[in-house]
Design an enzyme around this catalytic site. Structure first.
Site, PDB file in Angstrom:
ATOM      1  N   GLU A 182     -15.141 -15.355  37.162  1.00 42.92           N
ATOM      2  CA  GLU A 182     -14.417 -16.307  36.303  1.00 42.92           C
ATOM      3  C   GLU A 182     -15.012 -17.706  36.386  1.00 42.92           C
ATOM      4  OE1 GLU A 182     -10.063 -14.123  36.126  1.00 42.92           O
ATOM      5  OE2 GLU A 182     -10.306 -15.820  37.479  1.00 42.92           O
ATOM      6  N   GLU A 386      -9.971  -6.716  35.387  1.00 40.86           N
ATOM      7  CA  GLU A 386      -8.682  -7.275  35.823  1.00 40.86           C
ATOM      8  C   GLU A 386      -7.693  -7.188  34.674  1.00 40.86           C
ATOM      9  OE1 GLU A 386      -8.361 -11.076  37.717  1.00 40.86           O
ATOM     10  OE2 GLU A 386     -10.307 -10.892  38.707  1.00 40.86           O
TER      11      GLU A 386
END
Length: 497
Positions: A182, A386
């Site tokens: 991320e 995720e």
């Protein structure tokens, strides 16, 4: 259902959220060891004598990540639980500070390497592909306090020393890598997500108080160069391994509040804040919209000759991403971003939100939207690494947890992922976050539980660490066993067919 036969079903975690043993076997501090929740300020103090930042743990805080759920000592038990659900893949990260405790050493820590050898061997023995993030909010703290982290070009060399050791050591064991977890969160969380620290601050009371966007763009460029060199090294050292980028892409599912051109254009500009990282790491070039920002604000990063060619010639093999929820953009409203994605104007067309206290809007179609957007624009295989829901849960008097809300959340999202497959998206797998309760990255607490497996640990640090299967455990096992076909049966029952 149309999931392919080799679809990678499984779950995802991160070393800093479950391993514990934060100073064991030679490991030293990483960035998240001095934080309680990655969106918060790190607990650092400015030492006027040394002229450096140093860890300053607070007596009134509980740093749950220091012990996590003791996965470091209990990984065999936990992997057995994952194998019990039939996992085909298990995502975790390598804690950089276990391999190079300070980050700038020339030789690695053998005890750290041995731990991951044993961990990956156990995964493979149980039939699970290791899916490994090379940096998941785990930059060695010393690299920040001594060098400024990724504000310093020297980090590229330290990083490449680390990843080459990893690729050579685990060649043939790990087939799927991701570089920086991320990394598109670098602007809002520069310390944790980006590994940045002003080492000569004007305001000595708050780390990164005077960090500028220009400095963050410069650090991002160093990271892009490191990403390209990592792809190149991986392909050279282990040609059978695949390496992807990993981005938080919930914010791509941001919808205009209305057909007002200001709402539509504002939504596009907001989405571009995430797409910048895709454009560079997937397409291999800086897009025009960021060049305009650099020109108008006089903040173009310094680039060495050859940097752009390196980035162009070493793009990633696949796009890995997280998706949790969607958002709505209104030009005269406010929009914020946290670990789950963006939060803007309430969407009246969604069925509802997750239960209190977090109240995340539930939008399964948003994940289909994101998959199609990525497929149409970038054309690479997609890996959903995720997706999940955190709930405030405790054992009932019978010692069980009936988490029907979680089952519905996952089912509804998987149905939409299947629709994306039908749309033509090449989806490699689905890794639920996180299949066993871990310390929340966003809030730094145990109360926010995602798992199919409950862990007896609480926000004050107490608990037996006993593992208990929730009701969703057997349900997810059935999903994997049938390659998703049981979801089709559930939908038929739901509609009375």
């Amino acid at each position: 259902m149309e999931f392919k036969k080799d679809f990678l079903w499984g779950g995802a975690v991160a070393a800093n959220q479950l391993e514990g043993a934060y100073l064991e076997d030679g490991k030293q501090l990483n960035v998240t060891d001095v934080m309680v929740g990655i969106a918060n300020q790190p607990d650092l103090a400015w030492n006027r004598e040394t002229g450096k930042w140093q860890a300053a743990f607070k007596q009134d805080k509980v740093y749950l990540s220091h012990e996590g759920i003791d996965f470091y000592h209990r990984y065999k038990e936990d992997l057995q639980l994952m194998a019990g659900m039939g996992f085909k893949a298990f995502r975790t990260s390598i804690s950089w500070a276990r391999i190079f405790p300070k980050g700038d050493e020339t030789e690695p820590n053998e005890k750290g390497l041995k731990f991951y050898d044993d961990l990956f061997d156990e995964m493979i023995r149980l039939g699970m592909e290791p899916v490994i993030t090379l940096s998941h909010y785990e930059t060695p703290l010393y690299l920040l306090t001594e060098y400024g982290g990724w504000l310093n070009e020297k980090l590229i060399g330290f990083w490449m020393n680390y990843v080459r050791v990893v690729f050579n050591r685990y060649k043939g064991k790990v087939k799927y890598y991701m570089t920086f977890n991320e990394i598109n969160n670098i602007f809002r969380m520069p310390f944790a997500a980006g590994g940045l620290l002003k080492i000569d601050p004007k305001d000595t009371g708050r780390p990164n108080a005077d960090l500028s966007d220009q400095e963050i763009y410069q650090a991002a460029h160093y990271i892009f160069v490191a990403n390209a060199r990592t792809v190149e090294a991986c392909h050279q050292i282990d040609p059978n391994a695949k390496i992807g980028c990993m981005l938080s892409l919930s914010s791509l599912a941001t919808y205009p509040y209305s057909c007002n051109p200001d709402d539509v254009m504002g939504t596009l500009q907001f989405q571009r804040k995430q797409k910048l990282f895709l454009d560079v790491m997937v397409k291999g070039a800086y897009p025009g919209y960021v060049k305009r920002i650099w020109k108008e604000k006089n903040m173009e990063p310094v680039m060495k000759p050859g940097d752009l060619d390196l980035i162009k010639n070493n793009t990633v093999d696949y796009i890995a991403f997280s998706y949790y929820r969607s958002a709505v953009y209104k030009s005269d409203g406010s929009i914020t971003v946290d670990t789950g994605g963006a939060a803007g104007i309430e969407n009246p067309y969604l069925e509802g939100c997750s239960p209190a206290p977090w109240r995340w809007p539930i939008d399964p179609k948003g994940i289909r939207y994101v998959c199609n957007l990525l497929n149409d624009e970038y054309g690479l295989p997609l890996f959903i690494v995720e997706n999940g829901i955190g709930l405030d849960e405790n054992l009932d008097p019978d010692g069980k947890i009936a988490d029907d809300f979680r089952k519905k959340y996952v089912k509804d999202h998987l149905v939409q992922i299947n629709e994306a497959v039908k749309d033509g998206c090449d989806i490699m797998g689905y890794l639920y976050w996180g299949p066993i309760d871990v310390v929340s990255a966003g809030t730094g607490e145990m109360r926010k539980r995602y798992g199919f497996v409950y862990v007896d640990r609480f926000n004050d640090g107490t608990g037996t660490l006993k593992r208990v299967r929730k009701n969703s455990y057997d349900w997810y096992k059935q999903v994997i066993e049938t390659n998703g076909d049981c979801l089709d049966s559930e939908m038929e029952m739901l509609h009375g067919k």
